[in-house]
Scaffold this motif. Structure first.
Motif, PDB file in Angstrom:
ATOM      1  N   ASP A 105     -75.780  25.808  21.121  1.00 20.04           N
ATOM      2  CA  ASP A 105     -74.450  25.449  20.648  1.00 20.04           C
ATOM      3  C   ASP A 105     -73.453  25.390  21.804  1.00 20.04           C
ATOM      4  N   ILE A 106     -73.589  26.288  22.760  1.00 22.74           N
ATOM      5  CA  ILE A 106     -72.710  26.272  23.929  1.00 22.74           C
ATOM      6  C   ILE A 106     -73.029  25.059  24.793  1.00 22.74           C
ATOM      7  N   ARG A 135     -64.989  29.296  23.996  1.00 21.86           N
ATOM      8  CA  ARG A 135     -64.700  30.370  23.041  1.00 21.86           C
ATOM      9  C   ARG A 135     -66.002  31.081  22.673  1.00 21.86           C
ATOM     10  N   LEU A 136     -67.047  30.294  22.390  1.00 23.80           N
ATOM     11  CA  LEU A 136     -68.360  30.884  22.085  1.00 23.80           C
ATOM     12  C   LEU A 136     -68.909  31.659  23.282  1.00 23.80           C
ATOM     13  N   LEU A 137     -68.789  31.062  24.449  1.00 23.44           N
ATOM     14  CA  LEU A 137     -69.284  31.698  25.672  1.00 23.44           C
ATOM     15  C   LEU A 137     -68.601  33.053  25.879  1.00 23.44           C
ATOM     16  N   GLU A 151     -66.982  34.916  23.588  1.00 24.63           N
ATOM     17  CA  GLU A 151     -67.319  35.851  22.508  1.00 24.63           C
ATOM     18  C   GLU A 151     -68.693  36.473  22.726  1.00 24.63           C
ATOM     19  N   ARG A 152     -69.613  35.647  23.145  1.00 23.65           N
ATOM     20  CA  ARG A 152     -71.000  36.082  23.281  1.00 23.65           C
ATOM     21  C   ARG A 152     -71.229  36.932  24.527  1.00 23.65           C
ATOM     22  N   TYR A 153     -70.552  36.593  25.627  1.00 21.44           N
ATOM     23  CA  TYR A 153     -70.907  37.217  26.908  1.00 21.44           C
ATOM     24  C   TYR A 153     -69.785  38.000  27.585  1.00 21.44           C
ATOM     25  N   ASP A 171     -78.592  29.436  23.216  1.00 27.17           N
ATOM     26  CA  ASP A 171     -77.257  28.982  23.593  1.00 27.17           C
ATOM     27  C   ASP A 171     -77.110  27.469  23.479  1.00 27.17           C
ATOM     28  N   GLY A 226     -71.742  21.869  23.182  1.00 26.34           N
ATOM     29  CA  GLY A 226     -70.284  21.772  23.315  1.00 26.34           C
ATOM     30  C   GLY A 226     -69.872  21.352  24.714  1.00 26.34           C
ATOM     31  N   ARG A 252     -64.254  24.935  22.154  1.00 23.73           N
ATOM     32  CA  ARG A 252     -65.234  25.638  21.320  1.00 23.73           C
ATOM     33  C   ARG A 252     -66.330  26.271  22.177  1.00 23.73           C
ATOM     34  N   ALA A 253     -66.837  25.510  23.143  1.00 16.52           N
ATOM     35  CA  ALA A 253     -67.923  26.010  23.986  1.00 16.52           C
ATOM     36  C   ALA A 253     -67.508  27.270  24.745  1.00 16.52           C
TER      37      ALA A 253
END
Length: 181
Positions: A5-6, A20-22, A24-26, A3, A9, A17-18
């Protein structure tokens, strides 16, 4: 899963972005934790949303956590347990202090129709500001009477009495708008 990248961010201030990734992933694991505690899909989804809101407020801790996933799932579990406790307290309040005809309106329950929420908000808006604040702090944010008295700068007994009396007024207002509690 890595993680970094999170974390990067969050540290760099690229929160859009952080998160959005968080999400999407979880999103799935967070929902499953909430649903395991709250076996009602709508309520579990609200708890999931609250989990991400809490994660946002705790983003500095999240960025430095050993495991982003573990930290987020702990928030999810605690959030779901809080929702469960609040619901239990509301039921207890309804049972002990409710109107014999139908209970006490405390906080909007998940699954209310938009018209019901609008009616409740209209009825709340009609209340005196200090009383409305006290009622919302007590029933929605689960604040103690002491904290509320300090926030609205009135004696505890005054606030408690007003909040208790106003519940009957809210029921009458809602009934006048065609909403049954």
């Amino acid at each position: 899963m890595d993680d970094d990248d999170i974390r990067e961010g969050l540290r760099a201030g690229d929160l859009d972005r952080a998160f959005r990734l968080l999400a999407e992933r979880y999103r799935g694991p967070v929902f499953r934790v909430c649903y395991a505690v709250l076996p009602n899909r709508a309520i579990a989804e609200e708890a999931m949303q609250e989990t991400f809101a809490k994660a946002f407020r705790k983003r500095r801790r999240l960025a430095s956590a050993d495991s982003v996933k573990a930290y987020l799932l702990r928030i999810a579990r605690n959030t779901a347990l809080d929702v469960q406790r609040k619901a239990r307290r509301r039921r207890d309040l309804d049972r002990h202090h409710g109107d014999p005809e139908g209970g006490v309106v405390t906080a909007p329950a998940p699954g209310l129709e938009a018209a019901e929420v609008t009616a409740l908000l209209d009825c709340l808006d009609a209340l005196e500001p200090a009383t409305r604040t006290a009622l919302l702090l007590h029933h929605w944010e689960d604040r103690s009477w002491h904290e509320i008295a300090e926030a609205v700068k009135l004696p505890i007994d005054t606030i408690r009495m007003r909040a208790t009396r106003v519940l009957r007024d809210l029921l009458a207002c809602l009934a006048g708008k065609g909403v049954a509690p």
